[in-house]
Design a protein around this motif. Structure first.
Motif, PDB file in Angstrom:
ATOM      1  N   SER A 273      11.702  12.423 -12.450  1.00  0.00           N
ATOM      2  CA  SER A 273      11.604  13.984 -12.223  1.00  0.00           C
ATOM      3  C   SER A 273      11.425  14.218 -14.176  1.00  0.00           C
ATOM      4  O   SER A 273      12.913  14.436 -13.996  1.00  0.00           O
ATOM      5  CB  SER A 273      11.062  14.428 -10.985  1.00  0.00           C
ATOM      6  OG  SER A 273      12.153  14.763 -11.004  1.00  0.00           O
TER       7      SER A 273
ATOM      8  N   SER B 288       2.481   2.576  -3.450  1.00  0.00           N
ATOM      9  CA  SER B 288       1.217   2.317  -4.599  1.00  0.00           C
ATOM     10  C   SER B 288       1.521   3.183  -5.524  1.00  0.00           C
ATOM     11  O   SER B 288       0.522   4.096  -6.564  1.00  0.00           O
ATOM     12  CB  SER B 288       0.217   2.050  -3.964  1.00  0.00           C
ATOM     13  OG  SER B 288      -0.574   3.191  -3.274  1.00  0.00           O
ATOM     14  N   ASP B 289       1.548   4.881  -4.714  1.00  0.00           N
ATOM     15  CA  ASP B 289       2.490   5.901  -5.418  1.00  0.00           C
ATOM     16  C   ASP B 289       3.630   6.100  -5.144  1.00  0.00           C
ATOM     17  O   ASP B 289       3.406   7.893  -5.554  1.00  0.00           O
ATOM     18  CB  ASP B 289       1.287   7.187  -4.790  1.00  0.00           C
ATOM     19  CG  ASP B 289       1.309   7.555  -3.395  1.00  0.00           C
ATOM     20  OD1 ASP B 289       2.647   6.557  -2.513  1.00  0.00           O
ATOM     21  OD2 ASP B 289       1.173   8.264  -2.756  1.00  0.00           O
ATOM     22  N   VAL B 290       4.412   5.735  -5.576  1.00  0.00           N
ATOM     23  CA  VAL B 290       5.496   5.645  -6.211  1.00  0.00           C
ATOM     24  C   VAL B 290       5.716   6.622  -7.367  1.00  0.00           C
ATOM     25  O   VAL B 290       5.284   6.087  -7.897  1.00  0.00           O
ATOM     26  CB  VAL B 290       7.302   5.434  -6.187  1.00  0.00           C
ATOM     27  CG1 VAL B 290       8.112   5.500  -6.103  1.00  0.00           C
ATOM     28  CG2 VAL B 290       6.714   3.889  -5.048  1.00  0.00           C
ATOM     29  N   PRO B 291       6.121   7.789  -7.192  1.00  0.00           N
ATOM     30  CA  PRO B 291       6.248   8.984  -8.722  1.00  0.00           C
ATOM     31  C   PRO B 291       8.162   7.935 -10.100  1.00  0.00           C
ATOM     32  O   PRO B 291       8.710   7.734  -9.619  1.00  0.00           O
ATOM     33  CB  PRO B 291       7.067   9.722  -8.273  1.00  0.00           C
ATOM     34  CG  PRO B 291       6.950   9.903  -7.040  1.00  0.00           C
ATOM     35  CD  PRO B 291       6.645   8.554  -6.317  1.00  0.00           C
TER      36      PRO B 291
ATOM     37  N   LYS C  30      10.602   6.938  -2.492  1.00  0.00           N
ATOM     38  CA  LYS C  30       9.348   8.270  -3.159  1.00  0.00           C
ATOM     39  C   LYS C  30      10.179   9.086  -3.397  1.00  0.00           C
ATOM     40  O   LYS C  30      10.026  10.382  -4.199  1.00  0.00           O
ATOM     41  CB  LYS C  30       7.901   8.565  -1.571  1.00  0.00           C
ATOM     42  CG  LYS C  30       7.002   7.352  -2.048  1.00  0.00           C
ATOM     43  CD  LYS C  30       5.707   7.436  -1.045  1.00  0.00           C
ATOM     44  CE  LYS C  30       4.916   6.506  -1.325  1.00  0.00           C
ATOM     45  NZ  LYS C  30       3.979   7.074   0.149  1.00  0.00           N
TER      46      LYS C  30
ATOM     47  N   LYS D 199       7.343   2.622 -14.993  1.00  0.00           N
ATOM     48  CA  LYS D 199       5.928   3.323 -15.042  1.00  0.00           C
ATOM     49  C   LYS D 199       6.061   3.555 -16.671  1.00  0.00           C
ATOM     50  O   LYS D 199       5.716   3.044 -17.927  1.00  0.00           O
ATOM     51  CB  LYS D 199       5.157   4.283 -14.685  1.00  0.00           C
ATOM     52  CG  LYS D 199       4.545   4.420 -13.460  1.00  0.00           C
ATOM     53  CD  LYS D 199       3.868   5.211 -12.454  1.00  0.00           C
ATOM     54  CE  LYS D 199       3.145   5.494 -12.160  1.00  0.00           C
ATOM     55  NZ  LYS D 199       2.681   6.555 -11.156  1.00  0.00           N
TER      56      LYS D 199
ATOM     57  N   VAL E   7       5.476   1.888 -10.787  1.00  0.00           N
ATOM     58  CA  VAL E   7       4.272   0.793  -9.896  1.00  0.00           C
ATOM     59  C   VAL E   7       4.943   0.036  -9.479  1.00  0.00           C
ATOM     60  O   VAL E   7       6.051  -0.890 -10.235  1.00  0.00           O
ATOM     61  CB  VAL E   7       3.607   1.204 -11.569  1.00  0.00           C
ATOM     62  CG1 VAL E   7       4.435   0.755 -12.545  1.00  0.00           C
ATOM     63  CG2 VAL E   7       2.131   0.203 -11.122  1.00  0.00           C
TER      64      VAL E   7
ATOM     65  N   ASN F  97       1.198  -0.663   0.420  1.00  0.00           N
ATOM     66  CA  ASN F  97      -0.037   0.093  -0.048  1.00  0.00           C
ATOM     67  C   ASN F  97       0.740   1.039  -0.556  1.00  0.00           C
ATOM     68  O   ASN F  97       0.567   2.350  -0.943  1.00  0.00           O
ATOM     69  CB  ASN F  97      -1.149   0.405   0.947  1.00  0.00           C
ATOM     70  CG  ASN F  97      -1.770  -1.075   1.330  1.00  0.00           C
ATOM     71  OD1 ASN F  97      -2.269  -1.749   0.275  1.00  0.00           O
ATOM     72  ND2 ASN F  97      -2.610  -1.798   2.271  1.00  0.00           N
ATOM     73  N   GLU F  98       1.851   0.942   0.562  1.00  0.00           N
ATOM     74  CA  GLU F  98       3.150   2.557   0.703  1.00  0.00           C
ATOM     75  C   GLU F  98       3.545   2.275  -0.657  1.00  0.00           C
ATOM     76  O   GLU F  98       4.264   3.881  -0.868  1.00  0.00           O
ATOM     77  CB  GLU F  98       3.397   2.557   1.957  1.00  0.00           C
ATOM     78  CG  GLU F  98       3.535   2.459   3.708  1.00  0.00           C
ATOM     79  CD  GLU F  98       2.519   3.404   3.840  1.00  0.00           C
ATOM     80  OE1 GLU F  98       3.106   4.814   2.626  1.00  0.00           O
ATOM     81  OE2 GLU F  98       1.533   3.624   4.055  1.00  0.00           O
TER      82      GLU F  98
ATOM     83  N   THR G 127       8.775   5.935   2.419  1.00  0.00           N
ATOM     84  CA  THR G 127       9.241   6.971   2.245  1.00  0.00           C
ATOM     85  C   THR G 127      10.248   7.666   1.802  1.00  0.00           C
ATOM     86  O   THR G 127      10.741   8.476   1.055  1.00  0.00           O
ATOM     87  CB  THR G 127       8.965   7.973   3.972  1.00  0.00           C
ATOM     88  OG1 THR G 127       8.020   7.032   4.375  1.00  0.00           O
ATOM     89  CG2 THR G 127       9.426   9.939   3.758  1.00  0.00           C
TER      90      THR G 127
END
Length: 479
Positions: free
Chosen positions: A479, A384-387, A471, A405, A390, A381-382, A468
Protein backbone atom coordinates in the motif's frame (compact mmCIF):
# COMPACT_ATOMS: atom_id res chain seq x y z
CA UNK A 1 72.56 18.24 -19.38
CA UNK A 2 69.18 19.87 -19.77
CA UNK A 3 70.67 22.98 -21.41
CA UNK A 4 72.59 20.80 -23.88
CA UNK A 5 69.35 19.02 -24.92
CA UNK A 6 67.66 22.38 -25.37
CA UNK A 7 70.51 23.60 -27.60
CA UNK A 8 70.43 20.46 -29.75
CA UNK A 9 66.64 20.68 -30.13
CA UNK A 10 66.87 24.33 -31.13
CA UNK A 11 69.59 23.54 -33.71
CA UNK A 12 67.47 20.77 -35.25
CA UNK A 13 64.43 23.05 -35.47
CA UNK A 14 66.54 25.78 -37.09
CA UNK A 15 67.85 23.25 -39.60
CA UNK A 16 64.41 21.99 -40.47
CA UNK A 17 63.15 25.57 -40.85
CA UNK A 18 66.02 26.35 -43.24
CA UNK A 19 65.30 23.19 -45.18
CA UNK A 20 61.69 24.26 -45.72
CA UNK A 21 62.85 27.75 -46.65
CA UNK A 22 65.38 26.42 -49.18
CA UNK A 23 64.97 27.64 -52.74
CA UNK A 24 62.34 25.68 -54.60
CA UNK A 25 63.51 23.45 -57.41
CA UNK A 26 67.22 23.58 -56.40
CA UNK A 27 69.35 21.22 -58.55
CA UNK A 28 71.76 18.79 -56.88
CA UNK A 29 73.71 16.48 -59.20
CA UNK A 30 71.18 17.26 -61.92
CA UNK A 31 68.19 16.32 -59.69
CA UNK A 32 65.69 19.11 -58.82
CA UNK A 33 64.86 19.07 -55.10
CA UNK A 34 63.07 21.19 -52.51
CA UNK A 35 62.92 21.42 -48.69
CA UNK A 36 60.09 18.90 -48.36
CA UNK A 37 61.98 16.22 -50.23
CA UNK A 38 65.03 16.68 -48.01
CA UNK A 39 63.01 16.19 -44.85
CA UNK A 40 61.19 13.13 -46.29
CA UNK A 41 64.46 11.47 -47.26
CA UNK A 42 65.90 12.07 -43.82
CA UNK A 43 62.80 10.57 -42.18
CA UNK A 44 63.09 7.46 -44.34
CA UNK A 45 66.76 7.12 -43.36
CA UNK A 46 65.90 7.46 -39.66
CA UNK A 47 63.12 4.81 -39.94
CA UNK A 48 65.43 2.36 -41.70
CA UNK A 49 68.08 2.95 -39.08
CA UNK A 50 65.65 2.25 -36.23
CA UNK A 51 64.37 -0.92 -37.90
CA UNK A 52 67.86 -2.34 -38.31
CA UNK A 53 68.87 -1.70 -34.70
CA UNK A 54 68.91 -4.56 -32.24
CA UNK A 55 66.15 -4.42 -29.64
CA UNK A 56 67.22 -3.23 -26.26
CA UNK A 57 66.81 -5.66 -23.43
CA UNK A 58 67.43 -4.39 -19.94
CA UNK A 59 69.76 -6.58 -17.95
CA UNK A 60 68.01 -9.12 -15.74
CA UNK A 61 68.56 -8.23 -12.16
CA UNK A 62 67.04 -10.42 -9.43
CA UNK A 63 64.84 -8.72 -6.88
CA UNK A 64 66.21 -8.27 -3.43
CA UNK A 65 64.47 -9.88 -0.47
CA UNK A 66 63.29 -6.46 0.63
CA UNK A 67 61.70 -5.77 -2.77
CA UNK A 68 60.03 -9.19 -2.73
CA UNK A 69 58.62 -8.55 0.75
CA UNK A 70 57.30 -5.14 -0.34
CA UNK A 71 55.55 -6.65 -3.39
CA UNK A 72 54.00 -9.39 -1.26
CA UNK A 73 52.77 -6.85 1.28
CA UNK A 74 51.15 -4.77 -1.47
CA UNK A 75 49.46 -7.73 -3.22
CA UNK A 76 45.76 -8.18 -2.44
CA UNK A 77 44.24 -11.41 -3.87
CA UNK A 78 40.81 -11.40 -5.51
CA UNK A 79 38.19 -12.83 -3.12
CA UNK A 80 36.86 -16.31 -3.87
CA UNK A 81 33.32 -15.17 -3.03
CA UNK A 82 31.53 -11.82 -3.21
CA UNK A 83 31.15 -9.76 -0.09
CA UNK A 84 28.47 -11.22 2.16
CA UNK A 85 25.51 -8.87 2.47
CA UNK A 86 22.55 -8.92 4.83
CA UNK A 87 20.32 -10.40 2.11
CA UNK A 88 22.66 -13.38 1.78
CA UNK A 89 22.49 -14.23 5.47
CA UNK A 90 18.75 -14.95 5.49
CA UNK A 91 18.02 -18.50 6.57
CA UNK A 92 15.36 -20.47 4.74
CA UNK A 93 12.59 -22.07 6.82
CA UNK A 94 13.56 -25.54 8.06
CA UNK A 95 11.18 -28.37 7.26
CA UNK A 96 10.84 -30.87 10.10
CA UNK A 97 8.32 -33.30 8.61
CA UNK A 98 7.16 -34.77 5.32
CA UNK A 99 6.38 -32.04 2.77
CA UNK A 100 2.66 -32.74 2.62
CA UNK A 101 -0.16 -30.16 2.45
CA UNK A 102 0.38 -29.59 6.16
CA UNK A 103 3.96 -29.68 7.45
CA UNK A 104 6.08 -28.74 10.46
CA UNK A 105 8.36 -25.75 9.81
CA UNK A 106 10.57 -24.26 12.52
CA UNK A 107 8.66 -26.18 15.17
CA UNK A 108 5.09 -25.22 14.19
CA UNK A 109 2.48 -26.61 11.83
CA UNK A 110 2.04 -24.65 8.61
CA UNK A 111 -0.08 -24.82 5.49
CA UNK A 112 2.38 -25.85 2.78
CA UNK A 113 2.22 -24.27 -0.68
CA UNK A 114 5.98 -24.44 -1.23
CA UNK A 115 6.31 -28.11 -2.28
CA UNK A 116 5.45 -29.25 -5.81
CA UNK A 117 3.50 -32.22 -4.50
CA UNK A 118 0.96 -31.86 -7.31
CA UNK A 119 -0.81 -35.21 -6.97
CA UNK A 120 -0.57 -35.26 -3.17
CA UNK A 121 1.40 -38.52 -3.18
CA UNK A 122 3.78 -37.65 -0.34
CA UNK A 123 2.87 -40.05 2.45
CA UNK A 124 0.79 -42.27 0.17
CA UNK A 125 0.68 -45.71 1.81
CA UNK A 126 1.13 -47.66 -1.43
CA UNK A 127 4.21 -45.67 -2.40
CA UNK A 128 5.68 -45.90 1.09
CA UNK A 129 5.25 -49.69 1.11
CA UNK A 130 6.99 -49.96 -2.27
CA UNK A 131 9.95 -47.97 -0.90
CA UNK A 132 10.19 -50.16 2.21
CA UNK A 133 10.21 -53.31 0.09
CA UNK A 134 12.91 -51.91 -2.20
CA UNK A 135 15.05 -50.85 0.76
CA UNK A 136 14.86 -54.32 2.28
CA UNK A 137 15.76 -55.94 -1.04
CA UNK A 138 18.34 -53.55 -2.57
CA UNK A 139 19.53 -51.27 0.21
CA UNK A 140 19.77 -47.50 -0.03
CA UNK A 141 21.91 -46.99 -3.15
CA UNK A 142 23.55 -48.76 -6.05
CA UNK A 143 27.11 -47.44 -5.44
CA UNK A 144 27.86 -47.21 -9.14
CA UNK A 145 26.82 -45.62 -12.46
CA UNK A 146 24.40 -47.46 -14.71
CA UNK A 147 27.13 -48.67 -17.06
CA UNK A 148 29.34 -49.97 -14.21
CA UNK A 149 27.22 -52.46 -12.27
CA UNK A 150 24.75 -49.76 -11.21
CA UNK A 151 21.84 -51.05 -13.27
CA UNK A 152 19.24 -52.83 -11.13
CA UNK A 153 16.15 -54.60 -12.45
CA UNK A 154 13.87 -52.00 -10.87
CA UNK A 155 15.55 -49.32 -13.06
CA UNK A 156 14.61 -51.25 -16.20
CA UNK A 157 11.07 -51.79 -14.88
CA UNK A 158 10.71 -48.06 -14.23
CA UNK A 159 11.96 -47.15 -17.71
CA UNK A 160 9.50 -49.56 -19.29
CA UNK A 161 6.67 -48.24 -17.12
CA UNK A 162 7.26 -44.62 -18.15
CA UNK A 163 7.59 -45.49 -21.84
CA UNK A 164 4.40 -47.55 -21.76
CA UNK A 165 2.51 -44.83 -19.88
CA UNK A 166 3.51 -42.12 -22.37
CA UNK A 167 3.27 -44.33 -25.47
CA UNK A 168 6.91 -43.95 -26.51
CA UNK A 169 9.28 -46.72 -27.66
CA UNK A 170 11.81 -46.34 -24.82
CA UNK A 171 12.94 -44.19 -21.89
CA UNK A 172 16.02 -43.68 -19.74
CA UNK A 173 16.38 -42.78 -16.05
CA UNK A 174 18.62 -40.10 -14.53
CA UNK A 175 19.72 -39.88 -10.90
CA UNK A 176 18.85 -36.24 -10.32
CA UNK A 177 15.91 -34.33 -11.76
CA UNK A 178 17.58 -31.02 -12.54
CA UNK A 179 20.57 -32.70 -14.19
CA UNK A 180 18.35 -34.48 -16.70
CA UNK A 181 17.72 -31.58 -19.06
CA UNK A 182 21.23 -30.12 -18.87
CA UNK A 183 22.70 -33.55 -19.63
CA UNK A 184 20.30 -34.31 -22.47
CA UNK A 185 20.82 -31.07 -24.41
CA UNK A 186 24.64 -31.38 -24.69
CA UNK A 187 24.25 -35.06 -25.60
CA UNK A 188 22.45 -34.09 -28.82
CA UNK A 189 23.58 -30.51 -29.50
CA UNK A 190 27.19 -29.68 -30.32
CA UNK A 191 29.24 -26.72 -31.47
CA UNK A 192 27.92 -25.52 -34.82
CA UNK A 193 24.36 -26.69 -34.17
CA UNK A 194 21.53 -24.18 -33.83
CA UNK A 195 19.08 -23.96 -30.93
CA UNK A 196 16.07 -21.64 -30.79
CA UNK A 197 14.87 -21.41 -27.19
CA UNK A 198 12.23 -19.55 -25.23
CA UNK A 199 13.77 -16.68 -23.25
CA UNK A 200 11.83 -17.76 -20.16
CA UNK A 201 13.39 -21.22 -19.70
CA UNK A 202 14.63 -21.98 -16.19
CA UNK A 203 18.27 -22.22 -15.12
CA UNK A 204 18.75 -25.96 -15.76
CA UNK A 205 17.74 -25.49 -19.40
CA UNK A 206 19.98 -22.43 -19.68
CA UNK A 207 22.89 -24.47 -18.33
CA UNK A 208 22.25 -27.21 -20.89
CA UNK A 209 22.26 -24.64 -23.69
CA UNK A 210 25.56 -23.24 -22.41
CA UNK A 211 27.21 -26.66 -22.08
CA UNK A 212 26.19 -27.63 -25.61
CA UNK A 213 28.31 -24.78 -27.09
CA UNK A 214 25.68 -24.48 -29.82
CA UNK A 215 24.57 -21.23 -31.44
CA UNK A 216 21.55 -20.20 -29.34
CA UNK A 217 18.86 -17.73 -30.42
CA UNK A 218 16.08 -16.75 -28.01
CA UNK A 219 12.50 -15.84 -28.91
CA UNK A 220 10.07 -13.83 -26.80
CA UNK A 221 8.42 -15.79 -24.02
CA UNK A 222 5.57 -17.94 -25.35
CA UNK A 223 5.25 -15.68 -28.41
CA UNK A 224 4.68 -17.82 -31.51
CA UNK A 225 5.08 -14.91 -33.90
CA UNK A 226 8.49 -14.22 -32.41
CA UNK A 227 9.35 -17.92 -32.67
CA UNK A 228 8.41 -18.03 -36.35
CA UNK A 229 10.43 -14.88 -37.08
CA UNK A 230 13.43 -16.38 -35.31
CA UNK A 231 13.12 -19.69 -37.19
CA UNK A 232 12.84 -17.80 -40.46
CA UNK A 233 15.91 -15.69 -39.65
CA UNK A 234 18.00 -18.67 -38.56
CA UNK A 235 17.01 -20.69 -41.63
CA UNK A 236 17.82 -17.83 -43.97
CA UNK A 237 21.26 -17.32 -42.46
CA UNK A 238 22.23 -21.00 -42.58
CA UNK A 239 24.52 -21.70 -45.52
CA UNK A 240 24.02 -25.47 -45.44
CA UNK A 241 20.89 -26.07 -43.33
CA UNK A 242 20.70 -29.70 -44.39
CA UNK A 243 24.04 -30.37 -42.64
CA UNK A 244 23.23 -28.58 -39.36
CA UNK A 245 21.20 -30.00 -36.48
CA UNK A 246 18.54 -27.53 -35.41
CA UNK A 247 16.36 -27.65 -32.30
CA UNK A 248 13.52 -25.81 -30.60
CA UNK A 249 13.80 -25.96 -26.78
CA UNK A 250 10.75 -25.14 -24.65
CA UNK A 251 9.10 -26.07 -21.35
CA UNK A 252 5.55 -27.38 -21.18
CA UNK A 253 4.76 -25.38 -18.02
CA UNK A 254 7.36 -22.67 -17.49
CA UNK A 255 8.84 -22.64 -14.01
CA UNK A 256 9.50 -18.89 -14.27
CA UNK A 257 5.96 -17.86 -15.24
CA UNK A 258 3.48 -20.73 -14.90
CA UNK A 259 2.54 -20.29 -18.57
CA UNK A 260 1.80 -23.31 -20.82
CA UNK A 261 3.50 -23.64 -24.21
CA UNK A 262 1.16 -23.91 -27.24
CA UNK A 263 2.59 -27.22 -28.40
CA UNK A 264 0.33 -27.64 -31.44
CA UNK A 265 1.59 -24.35 -32.92
CA UNK A 266 5.20 -25.19 -32.05
CA UNK A 267 4.89 -28.54 -33.83
CA UNK A 268 3.46 -26.80 -36.90
CA UNK A 269 6.44 -24.44 -37.03
CA UNK A 270 8.84 -27.29 -36.34
CA UNK A 271 7.58 -29.18 -39.38
CA UNK A 272 7.50 -26.07 -41.56
CA UNK A 273 11.13 -25.13 -40.88
CA UNK A 274 12.44 -28.67 -40.30
CA UNK A 275 13.57 -28.38 -36.68
CA UNK A 276 13.52 -30.91 -33.84
CA UNK A 277 11.82 -30.32 -30.47
CA UNK A 278 13.28 -30.82 -26.98
CA UNK A 279 10.42 -30.48 -24.47
CA UNK A 280 10.90 -30.32 -20.70
CA UNK A 281 7.80 -31.62 -18.89
CA UNK A 282 8.97 -31.39 -15.29
CA UNK A 283 5.86 -29.45 -14.19
CA UNK A 284 3.32 -31.05 -16.58
CA UNK A 285 4.04 -34.79 -16.43
CA UNK A 286 1.28 -36.38 -14.36
CA UNK A 287 -0.67 -33.10 -14.42
CA UNK A 288 -1.81 -32.09 -17.93
CA UNK A 289 -4.02 -34.15 -20.21
CA UNK A 290 -7.06 -36.29 -19.46
CA UNK A 291 -4.89 -39.01 -17.92
CA UNK A 292 -1.84 -36.97 -16.86
CA UNK A 293 0.31 -37.88 -19.85
CA UNK A 294 1.50 -34.32 -20.30
CA UNK A 295 1.33 -31.51 -22.81
CA UNK A 296 1.09 -33.69 -25.92
CA UNK A 297 -2.12 -35.25 -24.60
CA UNK A 298 -3.41 -31.84 -23.49
CA UNK A 299 -2.90 -30.32 -26.97
CA UNK A 300 -3.91 -33.41 -28.94
CA UNK A 301 -0.46 -33.76 -30.53
CA UNK A 302 0.77 -37.29 -31.43
CA UNK A 303 3.60 -38.16 -29.06
CA UNK A 304 5.87 -39.28 -31.90
CA UNK A 305 6.02 -35.69 -33.19
CA UNK A 306 7.98 -34.68 -30.08
CA UNK A 307 11.58 -35.74 -30.68
CA UNK A 308 12.87 -35.60 -27.09
CA UNK A 309 10.87 -35.32 -23.84
CA UNK A 310 12.50 -34.86 -20.43
CA UNK A 311 11.01 -34.51 -16.95
CA UNK A 312 12.01 -34.45 -13.32
CA UNK A 313 10.13 -36.91 -11.12
CA UNK A 314 10.34 -34.81 -7.96
CA UNK A 315 7.06 -33.00 -8.58
CA UNK A 316 3.94 -35.00 -9.50
CA UNK A 317 5.47 -38.40 -8.70
CA UNK A 318 6.74 -37.33 -5.25
CA UNK A 319 10.07 -39.12 -5.73
CA UNK A 320 13.38 -37.96 -7.22
CA UNK A 321 15.43 -38.39 -10.36
CA UNK A 322 14.37 -37.70 -13.92
CA UNK A 323 13.79 -39.39 -17.23
CA UNK A 324 14.11 -38.81 -20.95
CA UNK A 325 11.82 -40.58 -23.40
CA UNK A 326 11.60 -40.89 -27.17
CA UNK A 327 12.70 -43.26 -29.90
CA UNK A 328 15.01 -46.21 -29.24
CA UNK A 329 17.85 -44.43 -31.04
CA UNK A 330 17.39 -41.29 -28.92
CA UNK A 331 17.56 -43.32 -25.71
CA UNK A 332 20.47 -45.53 -26.77
CA UNK A 333 22.55 -42.51 -27.75
CA UNK A 334 22.31 -41.16 -24.20
CA UNK A 335 23.62 -44.36 -22.65
CA UNK A 336 27.03 -43.55 -24.16
CA UNK A 337 26.94 -39.77 -24.58
CA UNK A 338 25.01 -38.19 -21.70
CA UNK A 339 27.22 -37.06 -18.81
CA UNK A 340 24.48 -37.22 -16.18
CA UNK A 341 23.76 -40.85 -17.06
CA UNK A 342 27.27 -42.13 -17.70
CA UNK A 343 29.11 -40.59 -14.73
CA UNK A 344 26.51 -40.37 -11.94
CA UNK A 345 25.66 -43.17 -9.56
CA UNK A 346 22.34 -44.64 -10.63
CA UNK A 347 19.03 -43.63 -9.09
CA UNK A 348 18.55 -45.27 -5.66
CA UNK A 349 16.34 -48.31 -6.32
CA UNK A 350 13.70 -47.36 -3.75
CA UNK A 351 13.11 -44.07 -5.65
CA UNK A 352 12.65 -45.98 -8.92
CA UNK A 353 10.22 -48.26 -7.12
CA UNK A 354 8.34 -45.20 -5.80
CA UNK A 355 8.06 -43.80 -9.34
CA UNK A 356 6.51 -47.07 -10.57
CA UNK A 357 4.02 -47.05 -7.71
CA UNK A 358 3.16 -43.38 -8.37
CA UNK A 359 2.39 -44.01 -12.05
CA UNK A 360 0.32 -47.05 -11.08
CA UNK A 361 -1.63 -44.92 -8.59
CA UNK A 362 -2.31 -42.27 -11.25
CA UNK A 363 -3.58 -44.89 -13.72
CA UNK A 364 -5.83 -46.45 -11.09
CA UNK A 365 -7.16 -43.13 -9.75
CA UNK A 366 -7.69 -40.69 -12.65
CA UNK A 367 -10.10 -38.68 -10.47
CA UNK A 368 -7.09 -37.23 -8.69
CA UNK A 369 -6.57 -34.97 -11.71
CA UNK A 370 -10.10 -33.58 -11.37
CA UNK A 371 -9.38 -32.75 -7.72
CA UNK A 372 -6.16 -30.99 -8.68
CA UNK A 373 -7.83 -28.90 -11.39
CA UNK A 374 -10.65 -27.92 -9.08
CA UNK A 375 -8.12 -26.73 -6.50
CA UNK A 376 -6.18 -24.77 -9.12
CA UNK A 377 -9.36 -23.05 -10.32
CA UNK A 378 -10.41 -22.19 -6.75
CA UNK A 379 -7.05 -20.64 -5.82
CA UNK A 380 -6.80 -18.89 -9.20
CA UNK A 381 -10.17 -17.18 -8.63
CA UNK A 382 -9.41 -16.30 -5.00
CA UNK A 383 -6.12 -14.65 -5.97
CA UNK A 384 -7.55 -12.64 -8.86
CA UNK A 385 -7.97 -9.48 -6.73
CA UNK A 386 -4.86 -9.45 -4.52
CA UNK A 387 -3.80 -5.79 -3.92
CA UNK A 388 -0.65 -4.95 -5.90
CA UNK A 389 -0.29 -8.42 -7.42
CA UNK A 390 -1.60 -10.10 -10.56
CA UNK A 391 -1.85 -13.80 -11.45
CA UNK A 392 0.41 -14.41 -14.48
CA UNK A 393 0.12 -18.19 -14.81
CA UNK A 394 -2.19 -20.33 -16.96
CA UNK A 395 -5.51 -21.49 -15.51
CA UNK A 396 -4.44 -25.16 -15.80
CA UNK A 397 -1.01 -24.69 -14.24
CA UNK A 398 -0.56 -26.16 -10.73
CA UNK A 399 2.23 -23.61 -10.33
CA UNK A 400 0.21 -20.44 -9.63
CA UNK A 401 2.51 -17.47 -10.27
CA UNK A 402 1.84 -13.91 -9.09
CA UNK A 403 3.90 -10.90 -10.11
CA UNK A 404 3.84 -7.25 -9.04
CA UNK A 405 1.33 -5.09 -10.90
CA UNK A 406 3.87 -2.28 -10.86
CA UNK A 407 7.56 -3.01 -10.51
CA UNK A 408 9.79 -0.71 -8.49
CA UNK A 409 12.23 -0.69 -11.40
CA UNK A 410 14.81 -2.70 -9.47
CA UNK A 411 14.93 -6.49 -9.29
CA UNK A 412 16.56 -6.24 -5.87
CA UNK A 413 13.81 -4.00 -4.52
CA UNK A 414 11.12 -6.21 -6.07
CA UNK A 415 12.72 -9.25 -4.47
CA UNK A 416 12.80 -7.55 -1.08
CA UNK A 417 9.09 -6.75 -1.31
CA UNK A 418 8.10 -10.27 -2.34
CA UNK A 419 10.27 -11.92 0.29
CA UNK A 420 8.84 -9.67 3.00
CA UNK A 421 5.33 -10.72 1.93
CA UNK A 422 6.23 -14.42 2.02
CA UNK A 423 7.91 -14.00 5.41
CA UNK A 424 4.95 -12.21 7.00
CA UNK A 425 2.45 -14.71 5.58
CA UNK A 426 4.45 -17.50 7.24
CA UNK A 427 5.02 -15.77 10.56
CA UNK A 428 1.54 -14.32 11.01
CA UNK A 429 -0.75 -16.90 9.38
CA UNK A 430 1.42 -20.06 9.16
CA UNK A 431 1.15 -20.25 5.35
CA UNK A 432 4.33 -21.28 3.53
CA UNK A 433 4.74 -19.85 0.01
CA UNK A 434 7.76 -19.26 -2.20
CA UNK A 435 9.25 -16.00 -3.49
CA UNK A 436 11.27 -16.38 -6.69
CA UNK A 437 15.01 -16.64 -6.11
CA UNK A 438 17.50 -16.46 -8.96
CA UNK A 439 21.25 -16.78 -8.84
CA UNK A 440 23.64 -14.46 -10.66
CA UNK A 441 24.00 -17.21 -13.27
CA UNK A 442 20.29 -17.17 -14.15
CA UNK A 443 19.76 -15.03 -17.26
CA UNK A 444 15.96 -15.25 -17.40
CA UNK A 445 14.54 -11.77 -18.20
CA UNK A 446 11.00 -12.51 -16.92
CA UNK A 447 9.75 -10.68 -13.82
CA UNK A 448 10.12 -12.37 -10.46
CA UNK A 449 7.09 -13.21 -8.33
CA UNK A 450 5.40 -15.41 -5.73
CA UNK A 451 4.66 -19.07 -6.41
CA UNK A 452 1.93 -21.30 -4.98
CA UNK A 453 2.36 -25.02 -5.67
CA UNK A 454 -1.17 -26.44 -5.60
CA UNK A 455 -1.75 -30.05 -4.55
CA UNK A 456 -4.69 -32.35 -5.10
CA UNK A 457 -4.53 -32.96 -1.32
CA UNK A 458 -5.22 -29.35 -0.38
CA UNK A 459 -8.70 -28.79 1.00
CA UNK A 460 -10.93 -25.89 0.05
CA UNK A 461 -10.37 -24.33 3.47
CA UNK A 462 -6.60 -24.52 2.89
CA UNK A 463 -6.96 -22.59 -0.36
CA UNK A 464 -9.24 -19.94 1.15
CA UNK A 465 -6.94 -19.43 4.13
CA UNK A 466 -3.88 -18.99 1.91
CA UNK A 467 -5.64 -16.50 -0.37
CA UNK A 468 -7.06 -14.49 2.54
CA UNK A 469 -3.66 -14.30 4.22
CA UNK A 470 -1.92 -13.11 1.06
CA UNK A 471 -4.55 -10.44 0.40
CA UNK A 472 -4.20 -9.05 3.90
CA UNK A 473 -0.39 -8.99 3.93
CA UNK A 474 -0.08 -7.68 0.36
CA UNK A 475 -2.42 -4.81 1.20
CA UNK A 476 -0.19 -3.84 4.12
CA UNK A 477 3.17 -4.25 2.37
CA UNK A 478 2.30 -2.84 -1.06
CA UNK A 479 0.00 0.00 0.00
Amino acid sequence: MASAMVNVTASVLDWVSLAFDAPTKAVVFGVPIDGHLVVEVLLVVVILFQLTRKSYKPPKKPLTEKEIDELCDEWVPEPLTPQITEDMTDEAPTLESAAGPHAIVNGKEVLNFASANYLGLIGNEKITDSCVGALEKYGVGSCGPRGFYGTIDVHLDCEQKIAKFLGTPDSILYSYGISTIFSVIPAFCKKGDIIVADEGVHWAVQNGLYLSRSTVAYFKHNDMKSLENKLEEVTRRSKHPEKIRRYIVVESIYQNSGQIAPLDEIVRLKEKYRFRIILDESHSFGVLGNSGRGLAEQCGVPIEKIDIITAGMGNALATDGGFCTGSVRVVDHQRLSSAGYVFSASLPPYLASAAIAAVDHLEENPSILANLRANIATLFNELSDVPGLVVASHLLSPLVFLKLKKSTGSDKADMHLLQSIAKRVLEEDSVLIVATKRSSLDKCPLPIGLRFFVSASHSESDLLKAATSLKRVAALVLS
